[in-house]
Scaffold this motif. Structure first.
Motif, PDB file in Angstrom:
ATOM      1  N   LEU A 190      -1.945  22.852  -9.745  1.00  0.00           N
ATOM      2  CA  LEU A 190      -1.447  22.621 -11.101  1.00  0.00           C
ATOM      3  C   LEU A 190      -1.078  23.933 -11.775  1.00  0.00           C
ATOM      4  N   ALA A 191      -1.928  24.939 -11.609  1.00  0.00           N
ATOM      5  CA  ALA A 191      -1.651  26.238 -12.229  1.00  0.00           C
ATOM      6  C   ALA A 191      -0.344  26.821 -11.710  1.00  0.00           C
ATOM      7  N   GLU A 192      -0.071  26.694 -10.416  1.00  0.00           N
ATOM      8  CA  GLU A 192       1.170  27.219  -9.855  1.00  0.00           C
ATOM      9  C   GLU A 192       2.378  26.486 -10.421  1.00  0.00           C
ATOM     10  N   ARG A 193       2.288  25.170 -10.540  1.00  0.00           N
ATOM     11  CA  ARG A 193       3.415  24.401 -11.097  1.00  0.00           C
ATOM     12  C   ARG A 193       3.708  24.818 -12.532  1.00  0.00           C
ATOM     13  N   ILE A 194       2.644  25.023 -13.303  1.00  0.00           N
ATOM     14  CA  ILE A 194       2.837  25.359 -14.710  1.00  0.00           C
ATOM     15  C   ILE A 194       3.369  26.781 -14.858  1.00  0.00           C
ATOM     16  N   ARG A 195       2.860  27.706 -14.048  1.00  0.00           N
ATOM     17  CA  ARG A 195       3.389  29.073 -14.103  1.00  0.00           C
ATOM     18  C   ARG A 195       4.846  29.126 -13.663  1.00  0.00           C
ATOM     19  N   ALA A 196       5.289  28.188 -12.837  1.00  0.00           N
ATOM     20  CA  ALA A 196       6.672  28.182 -12.369  1.00  0.00           C
ATOM     21  C   ALA A 196       7.664  27.943 -13.498  1.00  0.00           C
ATOM     22  N   VAL A 197       7.206  27.371 -14.629  1.00  0.00           N
ATOM     23  CA  VAL A 197       8.092  27.170 -15.785  1.00  0.00           C
ATOM     24  C   VAL A 197       7.659  28.067 -16.944  1.00  0.00           C
ATOM     25  N   ASP A 198       7.002  29.197 -16.609  1.00  0.00           N
ATOM     26  CA  ASP A 198       6.541  30.160 -17.617  1.00  0.00           C
ATOM     27  C   ASP A 198       5.468  29.581 -18.523  1.00  0.00           C
ATOM     28  N   GLY A 199       4.643  28.703 -17.978  1.00  0.00           N
ATOM     29  CA  GLY A 199       3.549  28.142 -18.746  1.00  0.00           C
ATOM     30  C   GLY A 199       2.243  28.870 -18.498  1.00  0.00           C
ATOM     31  N   VAL A 200       1.205  28.432 -19.202  1.00  0.00           N
ATOM     32  CA  VAL A 200      -0.132  29.016 -19.093  1.00  0.00           C
ATOM     33  C   VAL A 200      -1.115  27.890 -18.791  1.00  0.00           C
ATOM     34  N   PHE A 201      -2.043  28.144 -17.857  1.00  0.00           N
ATOM     35  CA  PHE A 201      -3.040  27.149 -17.450  1.00  0.00           C
ATOM     36  C   PHE A 201      -4.415  27.816 -17.491  1.00  0.00           C
ATOM     37  N   LEU A 202      -5.286  27.344 -18.378  1.00  0.00           N
ATOM     38  CA  LEU A 202      -6.604  27.941 -18.561  1.00  0.00           C
ATOM     39  C   LEU A 202      -7.685  26.881 -18.374  1.00  0.00           C
ATOM     40  N   VAL A 203      -8.723  27.238 -17.633  1.00  0.00           N
ATOM     41  CA  VAL A 203      -9.847  26.328 -17.380  1.00  0.00           C
ATOM     42  C   VAL A 203     -11.123  26.981 -17.890  1.00  0.00           C
ATOM     43  N   ASP A 204     -11.838  26.275 -18.749  1.00  0.00           N
ATOM     44  CA  ASP A 204     -13.154  26.718 -19.231  1.00  0.00           C
ATOM     45  C   ASP A 204     -14.155  25.625 -18.864  1.00  0.00           C
ATOM     46  N   SER A 205     -14.948  25.874 -17.813  1.00  0.00           N
ATOM     47  CA  SER A 205     -15.828  24.826 -17.296  1.00  0.00           C
ATOM     48  C   SER A 205     -17.147  25.433 -16.826  1.00  0.00           C
ATOM     49  N   PRO A 206     -18.026  25.791 -17.751  1.00  0.00           N
ATOM     50  CA  PRO A 206     -19.337  26.333 -17.331  1.00  0.00           C
ATOM     51  C   PRO A 206     -20.169  25.254 -16.650  1.00  0.00           C
ATOM     52  N   ASP A 207     -21.110  25.677 -15.825  1.00  0.00           N
ATOM     53  CA  ASP A 207     -22.016  24.736 -15.177  1.00  0.00           C
ATOM     54  C   ASP A 207     -22.775  23.939 -16.235  1.00  0.00           C
ATOM     55  N   GLY A 208     -22.779  22.635 -16.066  1.00  0.00           N
ATOM     56  CA  GLY A 208     -23.412  21.773 -17.050  1.00  0.00           C
ATOM     57  C   GLY A 208     -22.444  21.219 -18.068  1.00  0.00           C
ATOM     58  N   GLY A 209     -21.200  21.759 -18.066  1.00  0.00           N
ATOM     59  CA  GLY A 209     -20.164  21.255 -18.945  1.00  0.00           C
ATOM     60  C   GLY A 209     -20.277  21.804 -20.357  1.00  0.00           C
ATOM     61  N   PRO A 210     -19.393  21.378 -21.251  1.00  0.00           N
ATOM     62  CA  PRO A 210     -18.239  20.524 -20.952  1.00  0.00           C
ATOM     63  C   PRO A 210     -17.086  21.301 -20.314  1.00  0.00           C
ATOM     64  N   THR A 211     -16.056  20.591 -19.895  1.00  0.00           N
ATOM     65  CA  THR A 211     -14.879  21.205 -19.298  1.00  0.00           C
ATOM     66  C   THR A 211     -13.695  21.079 -20.251  1.00  0.00           C
ATOM     67  N   THR A 212     -13.010  22.184 -20.457  1.00  0.00           N
ATOM     68  CA  THR A 212     -11.826  22.201 -21.313  1.00  0.00           C
ATOM     69  C   THR A 212     -10.681  22.848 -20.546  1.00  0.00           C
ATOM     70  N   VAL A 213      -9.580  22.145 -20.433  1.00  0.00           N
ATOM     71  CA  VAL A 213      -8.385  22.661 -19.775  1.00  0.00           C
ATOM     72  C   VAL A 213      -7.283  22.765 -20.822  1.00  0.00           C
ATOM     73  N   THR A 214      -6.763  23.958 -20.994  1.00  0.00           N
ATOM     74  CA  THR A 214      -5.697  24.199 -21.967  1.00  0.00           C
ATOM     75  C   THR A 214      -4.413  24.536 -21.228  1.00  0.00           C
ATOM     76  N   VAL A 215      -3.343  23.878 -21.614  1.00  0.00           N
ATOM     77  CA  VAL A 215      -2.043  24.077 -20.971  1.00  0.00           C
ATOM     78  C   VAL A 215      -1.019  24.408 -22.050  1.00  0.00           C
ATOM     79  N   GLU A 216      -0.261  25.468 -21.814  1.00  0.00           N
ATOM     80  CA  GLU A 216       0.852  25.823 -22.694  1.00  0.00           C
ATOM     81  C   GLU A 216       2.137  25.742 -21.893  1.00  0.00           C
ATOM     82  N   LEU A 217       3.079  24.960 -22.385  1.00  0.00           N
ATOM     83  CA  LEU A 217       4.373  24.807 -21.737  1.00  0.00           C
ATOM     84  C   LEU A 217       5.476  25.182 -22.722  1.00  0.00           C
TER      85      LEU A 217
END
Length: 389
Positions: A353-380
């Motif tokens: 997913l990160a590669e696909r998003i970077r291919a259109v000049d996007g940003v893909f960020l994952v914040d997922s510490p052990d125990g949660g919660p998980t937050t995925v931020t995408v900029e397109l």
């Protein structure tokens, strides 16, 4: 901030680098001129162009030494460029890649210019150390500034070259992704709907033969069961074809946009507490807007795959999807209250997913510490919506 002393260690370090310009300039000039001259002179022969390519590679290596000197002595932020990557294997690919790389030729020019500049900087620095002692710090500072400018202007690939390299890498990612999608569609058709349609044809053929030979109620019942089985296969094949079409590009996304499409994806997610979806793409005029179809499709499939991961791996009780526009960016935020520990490891689905998003000049960020919660931020990048035909 306290200023460094005029005759401190930094000044002497820079003076030493300037004195080294002469021996480095002589060696760089000789290596560059000899290798390029021999390569150009023999360019009409088979071995000429490979020799010329080798000479450019030597010039590039000497340029790397100059960049290291700039970082250590002049606090330059110049980075190392990406290595030359041949587009095809073998000697021919290596030769073409070296000859067409602009930084190689700029490095060769730098090595040629280093001879006169090395003589000048060596002479001025040596005279200042021996005779012009009171003005030595200012002489060294001025010569160091010129030395840094020379290195940064000739030995840095430049924004345009870096952008071209990034676009070439992105193009390769897009091509690989498209090829993988085509293989997936082919596999799904072959293993799913096609196999069911073959079984359907066989069942209908057997039922047809049984109907021709009906002699009792048992034969009629057997033929009826075959027709029922065939009917069931038809419904399963149609469902698989609908799922496959939805995986290629859902009609609801084309007709109604991200809000309806993502709500449909969220409804199919198996998270116990459900998925909350909030899509706000209202423009400055108060009217709803839509991004370009390609960006819209990437946002849809990104959320779809992330929610699939939540269902399968996160162990979450609830999840949420938020989509909004921020100036010229389409923002996507996917959150869940699962066990966490997600990361875009090489070869993982998140890395794809990160590669696909970077291919259109996007940003893909994952914040997922052990125990949660998980937050995925995408900029397109937001682009004007185009009507599909």
């Amino acid at each position: 901030m306290e200023r460094p002393p005029l005759y401190g260690s930094r000044m002497w370090h820079q003076a030493g680098r300037l004195l080294l310009n002469l021996p480095l300039g002589i060696s760089g000039f000789v290596l560059t001129v000899v290798t390029l001259s021999v390569g150009l002179g023999l360019s009409i022969t088979v071995i000429g162009l490979p020799l010329l390519a080798g000479g450019l590679a030597v010039s590039r290596s000497l340029g790397a030494l100059g960049r290291r000197r700039a970082r250590s002595a002049y606090d330059s932020s110049i980075d190392e460029p990406e290595p030359v990557k041949p587009r095809r294997p073998g000697l021919a690919g290596y030769t073409i890649a070296q000859l067409t790389d602009l930084l190689n030729w700029r490095s060769a020019l730098y090595n040629v210019l280093m001879l006169p500049w090395g003589i000048l900087s060596f002479a001025l620095t040596l005279v200042s150390v021996i005779v012009l002692w009171p003005v030595l710090p200012w002489v060294v500072r001025g010569l160091a500034a010129v030395d840094r400018i020379l290195i940064e202007s000739l030995l840095f690939p430049g924004a345009l070259a870096e952008r071209v390299r990034e676009l070439e890498d992105d193009r390769g990612t897009v091509v690989d992704t498209a090829a993988a999608d085509l293989r997936r569609i082919e596999r799904d058709l072959h293993d799913g709907a096609q196999a069911r349609l073959v079984a359907l044809a066989m069942d209908l053929g057997m039922a047809k033969e049984r109907l021709r030979e009906v002699e009792s109620e048992d034969d009629m019942a057997a033929a009826t069961r075959m027709v029922d089985n065939a009917h069931g296969e038809v419904k399963l094949a149609l469902q698989e074809l609908r799922d496959l079409a939805r995986g290629i590009h859902p009609a609801v996304l084309t007709d109604r946009g991200l809000d309806a499409a993502l709500s449909s994806v969220a409804a199919r997610c198996t998270v116990p507490g459900g998925v909350r979806v909030n899509v706000d793409l209202t423009g400055s005029d108060g009217q709803p807007e839509r991004p370009d179809s390609a960006v819209e499709g990437i946002a849809y499939f990104t959320v779809s795959e992330l929610l699939t991961n939540v269902s399968k791996h996160a162990g979450a009780r609830s999840a949420s999807v938020e989509v909004w526009r921020s100036d010229d960016q389409l923002m996507v935020l996917v959150q869940d209250d699962g066990k966490g520990g997600a990361a875009p490891y090489p070869g993982s689905g998140l890395a794809g997913l990160a590669e696909r998003i970077r291919a259109v000049d996007g940003v893909f960020l994952v914040d997922s510490p052990d125990g949660g919660p998980t937050t995925v931020t995408v900029e397109l990048p937001w682009r004007t919506h185009t009507t599909r035909r």
